[in-house]
Design an enzyme around this catalytic site. Structure first.
Site, PDB file in Angstrom:
ATOM      1  N   GLU A   1       9.240  -8.224  -3.671  1.00 17.50           N
ATOM      2  CA  GLU A   1       9.125  -9.467  -2.885  1.00 17.50           C
ATOM      3  C   GLU A   1       9.981  -9.397  -1.614  1.00 17.50           C
ATOM      4  OE1 GLU A   1       6.429 -10.562  -4.775  1.00 17.50           O
ATOM      5  OE2 GLU A   1       7.184 -12.489  -4.062  1.00 17.50           O
TER       6      GLU A   1
ATOM      7  N   GLU B   1       0.855  -1.185   0.000  1.00 18.32           N
ATOM      8  CA  GLU B   1       0.000   0.000   0.000  1.00 18.32           C
ATOM      9  C   GLU B   1       0.893   1.237   0.000  1.00 18.32           C
ATOM     10  OE1 GLU B   1      -2.631  -0.279   3.379  1.00 18.32           O
ATOM     11  OE2 GLU B   1      -3.815  -1.841   2.372  1.00 18.32           O
TER      12      GLU B   1
ATOM     13  N   GLY C   1      32.001   1.648 -23.912  1.00 16.58           N
ATOM     14  CA  GLY C   1      30.970   2.578 -24.383  1.00 16.58           C
ATOM     15  C   GLY C   1      29.805   1.869 -25.048  1.00 16.58           C
TER      16      GLY C   1
ATOM     17  N   GLY D   1       4.803  -0.782   2.902  1.00 15.53           N
ATOM     18  CA  GLY D   1       5.584  -1.525   1.912  1.00 15.53           C
ATOM     19  C   GLY D   1       6.216  -2.737   2.560  1.00 15.53           C
TER      20      GLY D   1
ATOM     21  N   ARG E   1       9.849 -15.902  -3.676  1.00  9.80           N
ATOM     22  CA  ARG E   1      11.207 -15.342  -3.566  1.00  9.80           C
ATOM     23  C   ARG E   1      12.234 -16.238  -4.275  1.00  9.80           C
ATOM     24  NH1 ARG E   1      10.585 -12.953   2.642  1.00  9.80           N
ATOM     25  NH2 ARG E   1       9.527 -11.061   1.946  1.00  9.80           N
TER      26      ARG E   1
HETATM   27  C1  FAD Z   1       8.524  -2.490 -10.208  1.00  8.52           C
HETATM   28  C2  FAD Z   1       7.902  -2.931  -8.911  1.00  8.52           C
HETATM   29  C3  FAD Z   1       6.998  -3.978  -8.902  1.00  8.52           C
HETATM   30  C4  FAD Z   1       6.384  -4.372  -7.717  1.00  8.52           C
HETATM   31  N1  FAD Z   1       5.424  -5.349  -7.730  1.00  8.52           N
HETATM   32  C5  FAD Z   1       4.676  -5.570  -6.631  1.00  8.52           C
HETATM   33  C6  FAD Z   1       3.523  -6.420  -6.684  1.00  8.52           C
HETATM   34  O1  FAD Z   1       3.211  -7.027  -7.713  1.00  8.52           O
HETATM   35  N2  FAD Z   1       2.762  -6.549  -5.568  1.00  8.52           N
HETATM   36  C7  FAD Z   1       3.056  -5.882  -4.408  1.00  8.52           C
HETATM   37  O2  FAD Z   1       2.312  -6.028  -3.450  1.00  8.52           O
HETATM   38  N3  FAD Z   1       4.148  -5.089  -4.326  1.00  8.52           N
HETATM   39  C8  FAD Z   1       4.955  -4.903  -5.402  1.00  8.52           C
HETATM   40  N4  FAD Z   1       6.034  -4.058  -5.334  1.00  8.52           N
HETATM   41  C9  FAD Z   1       6.324  -3.373  -4.079  1.00  8.52           C
HETATM   42  C10 FAD Z   1       7.604  -3.845  -3.408  1.00  8.52           C
HETATM   43  O3  FAD Z   1       7.426  -5.131  -2.907  1.00  8.52           O
HETATM   44  C11 FAD Z   1       7.946  -2.784  -2.336  1.00  8.52           C
HETATM   45  O4  FAD Z   1       8.379  -1.632  -3.037  1.00  8.52           O
HETATM   46  C12 FAD Z   1       8.987  -3.271  -1.367  1.00  8.52           C
HETATM   47  O5  FAD Z   1       8.481  -4.312  -0.578  1.00  8.52           O
HETATM   48  C13 FAD Z   1       9.478  -2.142  -0.444  1.00  8.52           C
HETATM   49  O6  FAD Z   1       8.410  -1.398   0.078  1.00  8.52           O
HETATM   50  P1  FAD Z   1       8.465   0.203  -0.045  1.00  8.52           P
HETATM   51  O7  FAD Z   1       8.737   0.553  -1.455  1.00  8.52           O
HETATM   52  O8  FAD Z   1       7.257   0.761   0.581  1.00  8.52           O
HETATM   53  O9  FAD Z   1       9.755   0.634   0.798  1.00  8.52           O
HETATM   54  P2  FAD Z   1       9.852   0.816   2.378  1.00  8.52           P
HETATM   55  O10 FAD Z   1       9.243  -0.328   3.086  1.00  8.52           O
HETATM   56  O11 FAD Z   1       9.387   2.193   2.713  1.00  8.52           O
HETATM   57  O12 FAD Z   1      11.429   0.727   2.580  1.00  8.52           O
HETATM   58  C14 FAD Z   1      12.318   1.801   2.222  1.00  8.52           C
HETATM   59  C15 FAD Z   1      13.742   1.363   2.596  1.00  8.52           C
HETATM   60  O13 FAD Z   1      13.798   1.095   3.999  1.00  8.52           O
HETATM   61  C16 FAD Z   1      14.271  -0.232   4.233  1.00  8.52           C
HETATM   62  N5  FAD Z   1      13.579  -0.829   5.395  1.00  8.52           N
HETATM   63  C17 FAD Z   1      12.246  -0.849   5.655  1.00  8.52           C
HETATM   64  N6  FAD Z   1      12.003  -1.521   6.783  1.00  8.52           N
HETATM   65  C18 FAD Z   1      13.207  -1.950   7.252  1.00  8.52           C
HETATM   66  C19 FAD Z   1      13.627  -2.707   8.379  1.00  8.52           C
HETATM   67  N7  FAD Z   1      12.754  -3.213   9.241  1.00  8.52           N
HETATM   68  N8  FAD Z   1      14.949  -2.965   8.522  1.00  8.52           N
HETATM   69  C20 FAD Z   1      15.853  -2.486   7.629  1.00  8.52           C
HETATM   70  N9  FAD Z   1      15.517  -1.756   6.550  1.00  8.52           N
HETATM   71  C21 FAD Z   1      14.212  -1.503   6.360  1.00  8.52           C
HETATM   72  C22 FAD Z   1      13.917  -0.994   2.948  1.00  8.52           C
HETATM   73  O14 FAD Z   1      14.729  -2.125   2.807  1.00  8.52           O
HETATM   74  C23 FAD Z   1      14.171   0.068   1.893  1.00  8.52           C
HETATM   75  O15 FAD Z   1      15.531   0.120   1.594  1.00  8.52           O
HETATM   76  C24 FAD Z   1       6.721  -3.703  -6.501  1.00  8.52           C
HETATM   77  C25 FAD Z   1       7.667  -2.670  -6.514  1.00  8.52           C
HETATM   78  C26 FAD Z   1       8.240  -2.273  -7.688  1.00  8.52           C
HETATM   79  C27 FAD Z   1       9.242  -1.144  -7.669  1.00  8.52           C
END
Ligand code: FAD
Length: 384
Positions: free
Chosen positions: A365, A127, A342, A131, A245
């Protein structure tokens, strides 16, 4: 211990490699990449050839194979082309939730068309505000008479704008403590009233996949669209991740191998200072390092898949494979661009696409940081 593939696995590997050589048309790939179009033609043929949903039981359109066989296909597809390979491997995304928790009716209705190339699926978990942390969902599904009414938003949904149906994680009990015990998954069809999907903007890589924001505005789904037991959605999704995964690790493996193949081929032909690039010890060592990393990822990914097929759930091993595969894909594709110099920077030479496509395997994932948390908590005990 036996590292040899079975005869059937070798056959699947050979057939998928030949499929990429025959069907992955370079000109069309550049066009799909440019227009951000899903490679529908190849996807149809991949379904007709039995590659998509190979791990579904025969009664649901598959061949009753395991995750291991699926991994072999994903690896070969992504090796053939990172963009097409990823798009094909995600065409049935999340269908395993239906496979594992759906009723026989749900499996017949949704899985058979996936295998036939009539349906594309999507899994909507992330959402805008949730994430990595899926423990609390703001998207709610509340029971009203003979249906559930869904309200909320999902983002980053792969296949969002092209999928025929979605598996959606919702909060069915907003008062549950802990909150994840009040979550459930639902099947939502694309034409359902109140549901819309909007494509997100331009992205770094995997441009042949759709990535969309979903909106649910009083979306009514019948009670029969609940997957499995109410209140078990969070656990279902975690279980699904144990399998998916491994598939992402296979994407990363194929992308790394594909970039390596192209770099090796180029280095054998390119002359500088009166020698081929492969005659410089520096290039030889780069290639040796790349090949070693790819082979390590292969061993880890195959072991995770083999283990999974033996029904020995091991999230630590799955996370190790996914984390290490993603990291390796990014490193190996980077080095491949470097070896091509290049020319590596030009689209025509393909490795720049592999480089851009590799990065997502460290993000979706579960990010590499989240994989590390899973590994650490398995080693140390539950982390606070
Ligand atoms: C092209 C693409 C396709 C996708 N497809 C899907 C899909 O089909 N279905 C779906 O549901 N989602 C999908 N996603 C979402 C994806 O799974 C999330 O972007 C991902 O899980 C991270 O969530 P976020 O982007 O909200 O980042 P955040 O959770 O906000 O994290 C931001 C940063 O903080 C770090 N972080 C967060 N919590 C912790 C912690 N506890 N400890 C250490 N570091 C932490 C993360 O590793 C990251 O580096 C997709 C994303 C992309 C870009």
């Amino acid at each position: 211990m036996d590292f040899e593939l079975t005869q059937e696995q070798k056959e699947i590997q050979r057939a998928s490699r030949e499929f990429t050589q025959r069907e992955f048309d370079k000109e069309k790939i550049f066009e799909w990449e440019e227009t951000h179009a899903f490679p529908r033609e190849i996807w149809k043929k991949a379904c007709q050839s039995g590659f998509i949903g190979i791990h579904f039981p025969k009664e649901y359109g598959g061949r009753g194979a395991g995750v291991f066989e699926n991994v072999l296909i994903v690896e070969e597809f992504c090796r053939g082309d990172s963009g097409v390979g990823v798009a094909l491997s995600l065409a049935d995304f999340s269908s395993e939730v239906v496979l594992r928790f759906g009723t026989s009716e749900q499996k017949k209705k949704y899985l058979i068309p996936i295998a036939k190339g009539e349906f594309i699926s999507a899994g909507a978990y992330t959402e805008p505000d949730h994430g990595s942390d899926l423990t609390m969902m703001l998207t709610t599904a509340l029971k009203q008479g003979d249906c559930f009414v869904i309200n909320g938003a999902k983002t980053f949904t792969t296949n969002g704008a092209i999928a025929d149906f979605f598996i959606v994680l919702c909060q069915t009990n907003p008062y549950a403590k802990p909150s994840y015990r009040g979550q459930s998954t639902f099947l939502v069809e694309k034409e359902t009233k109140g549901f819309t999907a909007t494509e997100l903007g331009e992205k770094l890589g995997i441009r042949m996949t759709s990535t969309a924001q979903l909106s649910f505005n009083d979306v009514k789904v019948p009670l029969t669209h609940l997957l499995g037991e109410e209140g078990k959605g969070f656990y279902q999704v975690l279980e699904f991740f144990d399998e998916s995964r491994i598939e992402i690790a296979a994407q990363a493996l194929g992308i790394a191998q594909g970039a390596f193949d192209r770099a090796l081929d180029y280095a054998k032909k390119r002359m500088q200072f009166g020698k081929r690039l492969v005659d410089f010890q520096m290039t030889q060592h780069k290639l040796a390092d790349m090949a070693t990393k790819v082979e390590t990822v292969r061993l880890l990914t195959y072991k995770a898949a083999w283990n999974y097929d033996l029904k020995r759930l091991d999230p630590k091993l799955t996370s190790m494979a996914k984390m290490f595969a993603g990291k390796t894909a990014v490193e190996v594709t980077d080095e491949a661009v470097q070896i091509l110099g290049g020319y590596g920077y030009l689209s025509e030479y393909e490795v720049e696409r592999f480089y851009r496509d590799a990065k997502i395997t460290e993000i979706y994932e579960g990010t590499k940081e989240i994989q590390k948390n899973t590994i650490a908590s398995a080693l140390i005990g539950k982390l606070k």
